[in-house]
Design a protein around this motif. Sequence first.
Motif, PDB file in Angstrom:
ATOM      1  N   SER A   1      41.189   1.506 -27.815  1.00  9.51           N
ATOM      2  CA  SER A   1      42.167   0.628 -28.453  1.00  9.51           C
ATOM      3  C   SER A   1      42.155   0.807 -29.974  1.00  9.51           C
ATOM      4  N   GLN A   2      40.973   0.881 -30.566  1.00 10.87           N
ATOM      5  CA  GLN A   2      40.868   1.079 -32.013  1.00 10.87           C
ATOM      6  C   GLN A   2      41.418   2.447 -32.416  1.00 10.87           C
TER       7      GLN A   2
ATOM      8  N   TRP B   1      42.673   4.141 -39.938  1.00 12.83           N
ATOM      9  CA  TRP B   1      42.375   3.242 -38.838  1.00 12.83           C
ATOM     10  C   TRP B   1      41.943   1.942 -39.499  1.00 12.83           C
TER      11      TRP B   1
ATOM     12  N   ARG C   1      43.753   4.175 -30.968  1.00 11.47           N
ATOM     13  CA  ARG C   1      45.213   4.214 -30.806  1.00 11.47           C
ATOM     14  C   ARG C   1      45.950   3.534 -31.956  1.00 11.47           C
ATOM     15  N   THR C   2      45.263   2.706 -32.722  1.00  8.81           N
ATOM     16  CA  THR C   2      45.905   1.946 -33.794  1.00  8.81           C
ATOM     17  C   THR C   2      45.631   2.612 -35.135  1.00  8.81           C
ATOM     18  N   TRP C   3      46.459   3.590 -35.467  1.00  7.87           N
ATOM     19  CA  TRP C   3      46.316   4.337 -36.717  1.00  7.87           C
ATOM     20  C   TRP C   3      47.682   4.407 -37.389  1.00  7.87           C
ATOM     21  N   ARG C   4      47.679   4.815 -38.651  1.00  7.66           N
ATOM     22  CA  ARG C   4      48.941   5.006 -39.373  1.00  7.66           C
ATOM     23  C   ARG C   4      48.763   6.092 -40.416  1.00  7.66           C
TER      24      ARG C   4
END
Length: 52
Positions: A13-14, A29, A16-19
């Motif tokens: 989950s962590q 992250w 997958r949450t990137w930008r």
Amino acid sequence: MSWYPELEKATQSQLRTWRLICDGTGLEWEALDYHLSIEAMLVVQPREHQAA
């Protein structure tokens, strides 16, 4: 992933949450407070393969 212990220890989950940051030249992250330069990821050799 072994090159980046912080990411290796992160949950799916962590991860997958990137930008994209810095005009698209880096990844962030936010939940992990972790940042990587895309250029450095492509240029830097893993530590275990540098010495020969």
